[in-house]
Design a protein around this motif. Structure first.
Motif, PDB file in Angstrom:
ATOM      1  N   THR A   3       0.837  -1.193   0.000  1.00 35.51           N
ATOM      2  CA  THR A   3       0.000   0.000   0.000  1.00 35.51           C
ATOM      3  C   THR A   3       0.872   1.243   0.000  1.00 35.51           C
ATOM      4  O   THR A   3       1.690   1.448   0.891  1.00 35.51           O
ATOM      5  CB  THR A   3      -0.916   0.017   1.232  1.00 35.51           C
ATOM      6  OG1 THR A   3      -1.738  -1.145   1.200  1.00 35.51           O
ATOM      7  CG2 THR A   3      -1.788   1.252   1.236  1.00 35.51           C
ATOM      8  N   ASN A   4       0.731   2.081  -1.017  1.00 30.60           N
ATOM      9  CA  ASN A   4       1.504   3.306  -1.148  1.00 30.60           C
ATOM     10  C   ASN A   4       0.513   4.468  -1.185  1.00 30.60           C
ATOM     11  O   ASN A   4      -0.423   4.468  -1.975  1.00 30.60           O
ATOM     12  CB  ASN A   4       2.322   3.255  -2.453  1.00 30.60           C
ATOM     13  CG  ASN A   4       3.250   4.448  -2.599  1.00 30.60           C
ATOM     14  OD1 ASN A   4       3.097   5.456  -1.922  1.00 30.60           O
ATOM     15  ND2 ASN A   4       4.224   4.319  -3.490  1.00 30.60           N
ATOM     16  N   TYR A 181      -4.798  -1.226   5.458  1.00 27.34           N
ATOM     17  CA  TYR A 181      -3.347  -1.051   5.561  1.00 27.34           C
ATOM     18  C   TYR A 181      -2.967   0.425   5.510  1.00 27.34           C
ATOM     19  O   TYR A 181      -2.046   0.869   6.208  1.00 27.34           O
ATOM     20  CB  TYR A 181      -2.636  -1.834   4.462  1.00 27.34           C
ATOM     21  CG  TYR A 181      -2.661  -3.326   4.706  1.00 27.34           C
ATOM     22  CD1 TYR A 181      -1.738  -3.931   5.558  1.00 27.34           C
ATOM     23  CD2 TYR A 181      -3.629  -4.129   4.108  1.00 27.34           C
ATOM     24  CE1 TYR A 181      -1.775  -5.304   5.802  1.00 27.34           C
ATOM     25  CE2 TYR A 181      -3.677  -5.499   4.350  1.00 27.34           C
ATOM     26  CZ  TYR A 181      -2.753  -6.082   5.199  1.00 27.34           C
ATOM     27  OH  TYR A 181      -2.805  -7.436   5.450  1.00 27.34           O
ATOM     28  N   ALA A 182      -3.679   1.194   4.711  1.00 28.83           N
ATOM     29  CA  ALA A 182      -3.422   2.641   4.671  1.00 28.83           C
ATOM     30  C   ALA A 182      -3.767   3.284   6.007  1.00 28.83           C
ATOM     31  O   ALA A 182      -3.019   4.134   6.516  1.00 28.83           O
ATOM     32  CB  ALA A 182      -4.232   3.282   3.545  1.00 28.83           C
ATOM     33  N   ASP A 210       3.128 -10.472   2.905  1.00 28.30           N
ATOM     34  CA  ASP A 210       4.395  -9.758   3.044  1.00 28.30           C
ATOM     35  C   ASP A 210       4.200  -8.256   3.245  1.00 28.30           C
ATOM     36  O   ASP A 210       5.165  -7.490   3.235  1.00 28.30           O
ATOM     37  CB  ASP A 210       5.275  -9.999   1.804  1.00 28.30           C
ATOM     38  CG  ASP A 210       5.664 -11.464   1.652  1.00 28.30           C
ATOM     39  OD1 ASP A 210       5.937 -12.110   2.685  1.00 28.30           O
ATOM     40  OD2 ASP A 210       5.673 -11.938   0.497  1.00 28.30           O
ATOM     41  N   GLU A 211       2.966  -7.843   3.404  1.00 29.50           N
ATOM     42  CA  GLU A 211       2.652  -6.412   3.584  1.00 29.50           C
ATOM     43  C   GLU A 211       3.025  -5.955   4.993  1.00 29.50           C
ATOM     44  O   GLU A 211       2.833  -6.681   5.979  1.00 29.50           O
ATOM     45  CB  GLU A 211       1.160  -6.190   3.346  1.00 29.50           C
ATOM     46  CG  GLU A 211       0.735  -4.746   3.450  1.00 29.50           C
ATOM     47  CD  GLU A 211       0.479  -4.109   2.101  1.00 29.50           C
ATOM     48  OE1 GLU A 211       0.158  -2.916   2.062  1.00 29.50           O
ATOM     49  OE2 GLU A 211       0.606  -4.812   1.090  1.00 29.50           O
ATOM     50  N   LYS A 212       3.532  -4.748   5.074  1.00 28.05           N
ATOM     51  CA  LYS A 212       3.772  -4.143   6.389  1.00 28.05           C
ATOM     52  C   LYS A 212       2.459  -4.097   7.176  1.00 28.05           C
ATOM     53  O   LYS A 212       1.413  -3.785   6.631  1.00 28.05           O
ATOM     54  CB  LYS A 212       4.315  -2.726   6.197  1.00 28.05           C
ATOM     55  CG  LYS A 212       4.554  -1.971   7.498  1.00 28.05           C
ATOM     56  CD  LYS A 212       4.972  -0.530   7.209  1.00 28.05           C
ATOM     57  CE  LYS A 212       5.085   0.266   8.504  1.00 28.05           C
ATOM     58  NZ  LYS A 212       5.436   1.695   8.258  1.00 28.05           N
ATOM     59  N   ASN A 213       2.523  -4.441   8.441  1.00 27.02           N
ATOM     60  CA  ASN A 213       1.369  -4.449   9.361  1.00 27.02           C
ATOM     61  C   ASN A 213       0.403  -5.608   9.109  1.00 27.02           C
ATOM     62  O   ASN A 213      -0.721  -5.604   9.608  1.00 27.02           O
ATOM     63  CB  ASN A 213       0.591  -3.122   9.313  1.00 27.02           C
ATOM     64  CG  ASN A 213       1.406  -1.971   9.874  1.00 27.02           C
ATOM     65  OD1 ASN A 213       2.117  -2.131  10.874  1.00 27.02           O
ATOM     66  ND2 ASN A 213       1.317  -0.821   9.235  1.00 27.02           N
ATOM     67  N   TYR A 214       0.854  -6.617   8.376  1.00 29.49           N
ATOM     68  CA  TYR A 214       0.020  -7.795   8.137  1.00 29.49           C
ATOM     69  C   TYR A 214      -0.451  -8.423   9.448  1.00 29.49           C
ATOM     70  O   TYR A 214      -1.575  -8.926   9.543  1.00 29.49           O
ATOM     71  CB  TYR A 214       0.823  -8.811   7.317  1.00 29.49           C
ATOM     72  CG  TYR A 214       0.134 -10.127   7.060  1.00 29.49           C
ATOM     73  CD1 TYR A 214      -0.897 -10.229   6.122  1.00 29.49           C
ATOM     74  CD2 TYR A 214       0.542 -11.284   7.728  1.00 29.49           C
ATOM     75  CE1 TYR A 214      -1.521 -11.450   5.873  1.00 29.49           C
ATOM     76  CE2 TYR A 214      -0.073 -12.500   7.477  1.00 29.49           C
ATOM     77  CZ  TYR A 214      -1.096 -12.579   6.557  1.00 29.49           C
ATOM     78  OH  TYR A 214      -1.708 -13.794   6.307  1.00 29.49           O
ATOM     79  N   ASN A 215       0.403  -8.371  10.467  1.00 31.02           N
ATOM     80  CA  ASN A 215       0.062  -8.953  11.768  1.00 31.02           C
ATOM     81  C   ASN A 215      -1.007  -8.152  12.516  1.00 31.02           C
ATOM     82  O   ASN A 215      -1.535  -8.613  13.533  1.00 31.02           O
ATOM     83  CB  ASN A 215       1.311  -9.083  12.644  1.00 31.02           C
ATOM     84  CG  ASN A 215       1.936  -7.735  12.973  1.00 31.02           C
ATOM     85  OD1 ASN A 215       1.983  -6.840  12.122  1.00 31.02           O
ATOM     86  ND2 ASN A 215       2.416  -7.567  14.184  1.00 31.02           N
ATOM     87  N   ARG A 216      -1.362  -6.982  12.011  1.00 29.93           N
ATOM     88  CA  ARG A 216      -2.384  -6.152  12.640  1.00 29.93           C
ATOM     89  C   ARG A 216      -3.713  -6.198  11.886  1.00 29.93           C
ATOM     90  O   ARG A 216      -4.607  -5.395  12.136  1.00 29.93           O
ATOM     91  CB  ARG A 216      -1.895  -4.698  12.738  1.00 29.93           C
ATOM     92  CG  ARG A 216      -0.683  -4.527  13.675  1.00 29.93           C
ATOM     93  CD  ARG A 216      -0.052  -3.148  13.499  1.00 29.93           C
ATOM     94  NE  ARG A 216      -1.009  -2.082  13.742  1.00 29.93           N
ATOM     95  CZ  ARG A 216      -0.843  -0.833  13.305  1.00 29.93           C
ATOM     96  NH1 ARG A 216       0.223  -0.514  12.563  1.00 29.93           N
ATOM     97  NH2 ARG A 216      -1.748   0.088  13.575  1.00 29.93           N
ATOM     98  N   VAL A 217      -3.834  -7.150  10.978  1.00 30.95           N
ATOM     99  CA  VAL A 217      -5.060  -7.328  10.206  1.00 30.95           C
ATOM    100  C   VAL A 217      -5.571  -8.750  10.399  1.00 30.95           C
ATOM    101  O   VAL A 217      -4.819  -9.714  10.262  1.00 30.95           O
ATOM    102  CB  VAL A 217      -4.827  -7.069   8.699  1.00 30.95           C
ATOM    103  CG1 VAL A 217      -6.114  -7.272   7.916  1.00 30.95           C
ATOM    104  CG2 VAL A 217      -4.291  -5.661   8.476  1.00 30.95           C
TER     105      VAL A 217
END
Length: 344
Positions: A3-4, A181-182, A210-217
């Motif tokens: 996500t950018n 993610y955003a 492999d997305e940043k913050n995957y562990n928070r979803v």
């Protein structure tokens, strides 16, 4: 796919509006086939009257007439349609100048409007809620939001005090969770719960691993048709391009009551939906979107602001703020924020 939230410097709407015009030969051809221009040559008529004489489905005919009106091939006085001089000369069989054969040369036999004539006749397929339950479609939808829609929503939401304090959110029918993610990048204390169909969740778990913050979803399979639940105790509830299916005040109020019950008092609700009322090229594009939507067996792709506001006020919410549609976007959405003030 990461996500950018960098924002485009130019307006993708200029390309999108042009691309949507490629559907027009099929739309005009279907109007010819069903007899719209020929029947209106005899006398002006309402949508109901045109539907009757053409033997058509009224909801799809209504959407078709709005496209033809946006093209100025028809004129409208209150609820009565009549041919424009242009359509009278070139789009009716009785005219010595008709160009019906030329129009047919540009039609295609694939795409969402390839069977529009049959849909107008009432041969409408049942809407397939799994139509986008595949990796290619999911990636395509997410990529589409990066043309400005995602950034537009994030810029609005991140400034709301209730969002800054939120710890638990529901991303309702959230696809792969790209909006979540955003949001997580802006609120370090937030955990997102993404609810969607089982197959969508399975794919999301793979493409987002492999997305940043995957562990928070957290991904949750659910199906509203089956009456599945979607969690509770949310501080923030987000819905984007899903509430269209609730196209009556009664059905919208019903789902908002369920949403209310899933939220804490004082929690934030944000809606991101097309609300209609566009002008210029966007008006034509959204008329085409609506025609495609109805011909696919789905009720509508427009959630009117006044209906949403009333339904929220009737189901225990107060309106906090709104962000007007952004004409730089492919599909200018109304973003509306509300706060839950009471249980219902």
């Amino acid at each position: 796919m990461t996500t950018n939230t960098a924002t485009p410097k130019t307006a993708y709407s200029e390309i999108n509006n042009l691309v949507y015009r490629s559907y027009l030969p099929n739309i005009i051809s279907a109007a010819i086939d069903i007899g719209v221009f020929d029947e209106l040559r005899y006398k002006p008529m309402s949508c109901a009257q045109i539907t009757d004489v053409c033997g058509a489905d009224e909801r799809i005919m209504d959407a078709l007439l709005e496209v033809l009106l946006a093209l100025t091939y028809l004129e409208k006085d209150k609820s009565i349609y009549k041919l424009s001089p242009l359509a009278d000369e070139f789009l009716t069989q009785a005219s010595e100048f008709n160009q019906l054969g030329a129009i047919k040369q540009f039609t295609t036999h694939n795409g969402p409007l390839a069977n529009l004539t049959e849909a107008l006749k009432g041969n409408i397929v049942d809407f397939d809620q799994h139509a986008w339950s595949n990796e290619s479609a999911m990636r395509g939808i997410e990529q589409g939001t990066k043309a400005g829609a995602l950034q537009n929503v994030l810029a609005f939401v991140k400034e709301i005090p209730e969002f800054k304090r939120a710890k638990k959110m529901c991303d309702f029918a959230g696809n792969s969770g790209y909006y979540s993610y955003a949001f997580l990048n802006e609120n370090p204390d937030l955990h997102a719960h993404v609810y969607d169909l089982e197959q969508v969740c399975k794919i999301a778990l793979q493409i987002k691993k492999d997305e940043k913050n995957y562990n928070r979803v957290s991904y949750h399979s659910f199906d509203l048709i089956k009456g599945d639940d979607f969690g509770c105790d949310y501080d923030f509830f987000f819905s984007s391009h899903f509430l269209y299916k609730y196209d009556t005040p009664e059905s919208l109020a019903c789902i908002l009551k369920r949403i209310n019950k899933s939220m804490k008092i004082g929690a934030l609700f944000v809606s991101n939906h097309i609300s209609g009322g566009m002008k210029g090229d966007h008006h034509l594009t959204l008329c085409i979107v609506e025609l495609i939507t109805r011909s696919m067996g789905f009720p509508t792709h427009c959630l009117k602001e006044d209906m949403l506001r009333k339904a929220l006020l009737d189901t225990g919410f107060e309106i906090i703020s709104t962000k007007a549609p952004n004409y730089r976007l492919a599909y200018p959405e109304l973003i509306l924020a509300a706060r839950k003030i009471q249980d219902v």
